[in-house]
Design a protein around this motif. Sequence first.
Motif, PDB file in Angstrom:
ATOM      1  N   VAL A  95       0.838  -1.190   0.000  1.00 50.13           N
ATOM      2  CA  VAL A  95       0.000   0.000   0.000  1.00 50.13           C
ATOM      3  C   VAL A  95       0.875   1.242   0.000  1.00 50.13           C
TER       4      VAL A  95
ATOM      5  N   LEU B  70       0.963   4.145  -2.917  1.00 49.82           N
ATOM      6  CA  LEU B  70       0.730   5.552  -2.598  1.00 49.82           C
ATOM      7  C   LEU B  70       1.886   6.434  -3.050  1.00 49.82           C
TER       8      LEU B  70
ATOM      9  N   THR C  90       1.749   6.780  -6.816  1.00 47.81           N
ATOM     10  CA  THR C  90       0.668   7.693  -7.188  1.00 47.81           C
ATOM     11  C   THR C  90       1.090   9.139  -6.986  1.00 47.81           C
ATOM     12  N   LEU C  91       1.765   9.407  -5.898  1.00 52.29           N
ATOM     13  CA  LEU C  91       2.246  10.753  -5.614  1.00 52.29           C
ATOM     14  C   LEU C  91       3.256  11.203  -6.659  1.00 52.29           C
TER      15      LEU C  91
END
Length: 50
Positions: free
Chosen positions: A6, A10, A13-14
């Motif tokens: 996870v 994340l 994605t950032l």
Amino acid sequence: MKKIMVLVVLIMTLVVSCSYLEEAEKEQRERGVECRYGKRGGLENCRYIN
């Protein structure tokens, strides 16, 4: 193991969102600017050329 996956998702994605925003800003800076001048030579307004 799930927490690490996870976290990796994340972070990815950032990074993708930041690079997208950076590219959009660069594109906007590279576009030309068109300015209109008044009768006395004073600047009226400027806008980006599409």
